[in-house]
Write an enzyme that holds these catalytic residues in place. Structure first.
Site, short mmCIF file in Angstrom:
data_model
loop_
_atom_site.label_atom_id
_atom_site.label_comp_id
_atom_site.label_asym_id
_atom_site.label_seq_id
_atom_site.Cartn_x
_atom_site.Cartn_y
_atom_site.Cartn_z
N ASP A 1 10.75 -0.50 -3.58
CA ASP A 1 10.01 -1.65 -3.06
C ASP A 1 9.84 -1.51 -1.55
O ASP A 1 10.46 -0.66 -0.90
CB ASP A 1 10.76 -2.93 -3.40
CG ASP A 1 9.83 -4.12 -3.59
OD1 ASP A 1 8.69 -4.06 -3.09
OD2 ASP A 1 10.23 -5.09 -4.24
N GLU B 1 5.32 -0.22 2.03
CA GLU B 1 4.20 -0.17 2.99
C GLU B 1 4.60 0.22 4.42
O GLU B 1 3.73 0.75 5.11
CB GLU B 1 3.42 -1.50 2.98
CG GLU B 1 4.16 -2.71 3.34
CD GLU B 1 4.88 -3.30 2.13
OE1 GLU B 1 5.37 -4.40 2.27
OE2 GLU B 1 5.00 -2.66 1.08
N ASP C 1 2.73 -8.58 -3.75
CA ASP C 1 3.19 -9.93 -4.07
C ASP C 1 2.05 -10.93 -4.02
O ASP C 1 2.00 -11.81 -3.15
CB ASP C 1 4.30 -10.33 -3.08
CG ASP C 1 5.51 -9.42 -3.18
OD1 ASP C 1 5.65 -8.75 -4.21
OD2 ASP C 1 6.30 -9.40 -2.23
#
Length: 773
Positions: free
Chosen positions: A417, A420, A485
């Site tokens: 996770d 980015e 998300d």
């Protein structure tokens, strides 16, 4: 001074960085009166052009994400003359204009014209048609993060009838796909207004070429505005780009795969249902959900353990109070024919057991004073330093701790996770240089470093990683990408379709999203029509949002026809049966359909592996001769057969669907036949997503199974008459890398429309059902 330190660090570490640039041997390096132009080939239809003032800059070779070993100049011949330099292969021609004759600049040019030497070049396709022309280039000096550097850019002349696609994931569009007339910030941006943006700087044109922009800093893209398409990056000392030509989109993607890497075939379980939630609080809850799937006989392949199973951020442990026996839990999942994924974060809070070690070793993102960056105050995110994935020693450390502390407890795959990364590197420093210079690089080096180590650890178990960001070449890591998300609203669902289609058009084929949205469900309904799904029984999940079960149902229908199908969300429950009985019945039916389509989908994964082309395809890829499809971002092809038009409006029971010209189409649900080249109003009751099948399609349908673990028989072969057709049915063991050694089966199924016969396999010929007969 800090810039000097940065350069020293870069010199010491870049040789060890993943996919580190290598010096190239160009076809030629040309002097254009103060501008140096390097030309290098990567096969007959790919050229690398580099322009700079400093000759050393153009000789540095390609940047991150590119595979320098694929450089191959052998297909080209170079001739030089008074009219410039020409590079010719069977796939393309590149012309670099001669330097313009010297002249006295005008008064206006003395003050306002660029000081850079002029460089002109054109690209012609295999037919000799000009498809691309450089309009200008830019190196504008400025200082970024204490470092004297340049804003670098290039503009390309763009035809009035040209359409542009790709450039990664951008969620700002509600329907349109064409990037013409749009301005994009090509950068990893979690907080982008429409949903997270991801920069994969590969643009594809309807004129039969693609541009790979070779710069990982934040980049501004302007698509065909005033006849120019512009790339403009914040940090660099050169202009570097690749041009790929092809007669078909698939030829462009083949060139991209050669340049940046092939998409591996993931384990077959990646295409089954993946069940996730933020978060399962205990292992008992994980097992309860898994057992309920089996009791209800709803197919499921993967259970996911999301964040905060640990005792502290960055502790890299499993809380024994909540997960007392993870080994036993995974054994039970495996005994049920399931696999597991567990989330592993790259963040380390200061009071955790590893922070001091990582800080001392220099394995975390630093500020200008060399101090570890802790959190993001502007987002009220105050927890943890970020692992510096540009440092090979830090990557190795991260993998080993993940392996020994977490994966060794029987978990099959990692979810990496915040790739980015969520801790924005701008203004800070990686080991190889500033976070501004390498803004978009983290997801490639972080995920690829982990993937390489996973394969070394288990050399014959395919890598599977969940990742929410990507860069050039990320497709080669074996990761499944998703759109981050996103909110749990009808608008978010609507934005997913064009966002996903441009992401796959950027060479990232294995894309999906959180089915139902990730963010908490809004507790007040926005329904303007009576909900089509009865919310009874779902009140403890949806509250007063009475149309959410309808939204979840529509989203699951869409997910059935995505490369990956994963339920997720920050809600009390996120499984099929938690949104009311009516929603459960419909979603269970689509779950079954998904598994019936596994032989078809898995064969498309092989197609992508072989060609580099995505199998979720914008209409322009297959119907480019039809001008009506150029900007349609509300529907798409799923493999060669299915046209899918997701329902994205509350209360909607019919949808306008465009059927491309050049073929007939069948309604998948009713078998009604339609001619192409027109819009129709497709019926879309709540249990039906508009899906049409192209005439001439051959579709193998699998037998009902509970997971992909065992061998799945073919139950039926659907044939849609009207044209000759064929299908390459692919299969292998679904788990190992033996497919790379040729250990697989390919059954060519061929439909002869005139004779009404299917050839290729006698056994499957007996399973044929000809639609309409």
């Amino acid at each position: 001074m800090r810039p000097t330190l940065n350069r020293t660090l870069f010199a010491l570490t870049s040789a060890f960085a993943i996919a580190a640039p290598l010096c190239a041997t160009p076809l030629s390096t040309l002097d254009r009166n103060g501008a140096w132009v390097s030309v290098e080939a990567y096969g007959p239809n790919v050229v690398h052009v580099t322009i700079a003032v400093d000759k050393d800059e153009v000789l540095k070779g390609p940047g991150y994400g590119i595979l320098p070993k694929q450089a191959d100049n052998s297909a080209f011949r170079h001739t030089a003359g008074a009219d410039g330099d020409v590079f010719v292969s069977k796939g393309m021609t590149l012309r670099v204009n001669p330097a313009p004759p010297a002249r006295t600049p005008s008064q206006g040019e003395k003050y306002f014209a660029p000081a850079l030497a002029s460089v002109g070049l054109q690209v012609l396709n295999a037919k000799g048609d000009k498809v691309l022309e450089l309009g200008g280039w830019e190196m504008s000096p400025h200082t970024v993060n204490g470092e004297k550097t340049y804003q670098v850019g290039a503009s390309f002349n763009t035809a009035r009838d040209e359409h542009l696609y790709g450039m990664g994931q951008n969620q700002e569009s509600l329907s349109g796909l064409d990037l013409r007339g749009r301005v994009l910030d090509c950068k990893h941006w979690y907080d982008a207004p429409g949903g997270e943006s991801v920069c994969v700087p590969f643009m594809v044109s309807s004129k039969g070429y693609g541009i790979v922009w070779d710069n990982p800093s934040a980049t501004r893209f302007q698509g065909a505005i005033h006849g120019r398409t512009v790339f403009q990056s914040q940090v660099g000392e050169r202009v570097s780009f690749f041009v790929i030509t092809g007669n078909t989109p698939d030829e462009l993607y083949s060139g991209y795969a050669r340049l940046t890497g092939k998409t591996p075939i993931p384990p077959k379980s990646a295409f089954g249902l993946i069940q996730s939630k933020a978060r399962y609080e205990t292992q008992a809850e994980v097992l309860r959900v898994a057992n309920t799937y089996r009791q209800k006989k709803y197919p499921l392949d993967v259970m996911v353990v999301d964040w905060f199973y640990w005792t502290r951020m960055g502790q890299m442990d499993i809380n024994p109070a909540e997960y007392p026996d993870p080994d036993g839990m995974n054994k039970q999942l495996h005994d049920m024919g399931m696999e597991s994924i567990i989330s592993i974060w790259p963040r380390y809070e200061t009071s955790g057991r590893y922070f001091n070690e990582l800080d001392r070793k220099g394995y975390l993102l630093k500020d200008k004073d060399g101090k570890t960056v802790d959190g993001l105050p502007f987002r009220s995110d105050r927890t943890g330093g970020l692992i510096d994935a540009t440092n090979p020693k830090a990557r190795q450390w991260f993998f080993e701790k993940s392996r020994d502390n977490i994966l060794s407890h029987g978990f099959d795959y990692p979810w990496l996770d915040e790739t980015e990364p969520d801790l924005v590197p701008d203004g800070f420093f990686y080991s190889i240089g500033s976070g501004d210079r390498y803004h978009n690089l983290f997801p490639l080096v972080h995920v690829e470093g982990f993937a390489d180590n996973l394969r070394a650890w288990k050399p014959n178990k395919r890598v599977l990683i969940l990742s929410r960001a990507a860069y050039l070449g990320s497709q080669r890591t074996g990761a499944l990408f998703w759109s981050s998300d996103i909110t749990s609203t009808w608008e978010a669902l609507q934005r997913q379709i064009p966002a996903g289609l441009n992401m796959v058009a950027s060479g990232i084929a294995l894309w999906g999203n959180d089915i139902g949205g990730w963010q908490k469900i809004p507790q007040n309904t926005t329904a303007v029509k009576p909900p089509l799904v009865d919310p009874a029984g779902a009140e403890d999940v949806v509250g007063k949002n009475q149309d959410y079960p309808e939204l979840m149902t529509r989203w699951f229908q869409y997910g059935t026809f995505l490369p990956t199908l994963r339920l997720h969300g920050d809600r009390k429950h996120a499984d099929i049966w938690s949104f009311g009985k009516q929603a459960e019945t419909i979603m269970a039916r689509y779950d079954q359909l998904r598994y019936q389509l596994i032989p078809y989908i898995y064969s498309q994964a092989k197609f992508t592996h072989d060609t580099g082309a995505p199998f979720m395809r914008p209409l322009w890829m297959d119907f480019g001769a039809d001008p009506n499809v150029a900007n349609i971002g509300t529907q798409y092809m799923f493999g060669p057969a299915f046209l899918v038009a997701p329902v994205t409006e509350q209360g909607q029971t019919e949808k306008d669907v465009y059927l491309p010209a050049g073929t007939d189409w069948y309604d998948f649900w009713t078998n009604e036949k339609f001619s192409g080249g027109r819009w129709i109003k497709a019926q879309a009751p709540i249990d039906r997503i508009p899906v049409f099948v192209k005439a001439g399609s051959v579709i193998p349908m699998g037998a009902d199974v509970q997971s992909t673990r065992g061998k799945q028989a073919i139950a039926q072969v659907l044939v849609y008459p009207g044209k000759d057709g064929e299908f390459a049915l692919y299969d292998d063991d679904g788990v190992s890398y033996d497919y790379e050694k040729g250990k697989s089966t390919v059954t060519k199924l061929r439909w002869n429309d005139a004779s009404g016969k299917l050839s290729g396999d006698a056994g499957m010929a007996k399973l044929v059902k000809v639609v309409g007969k």
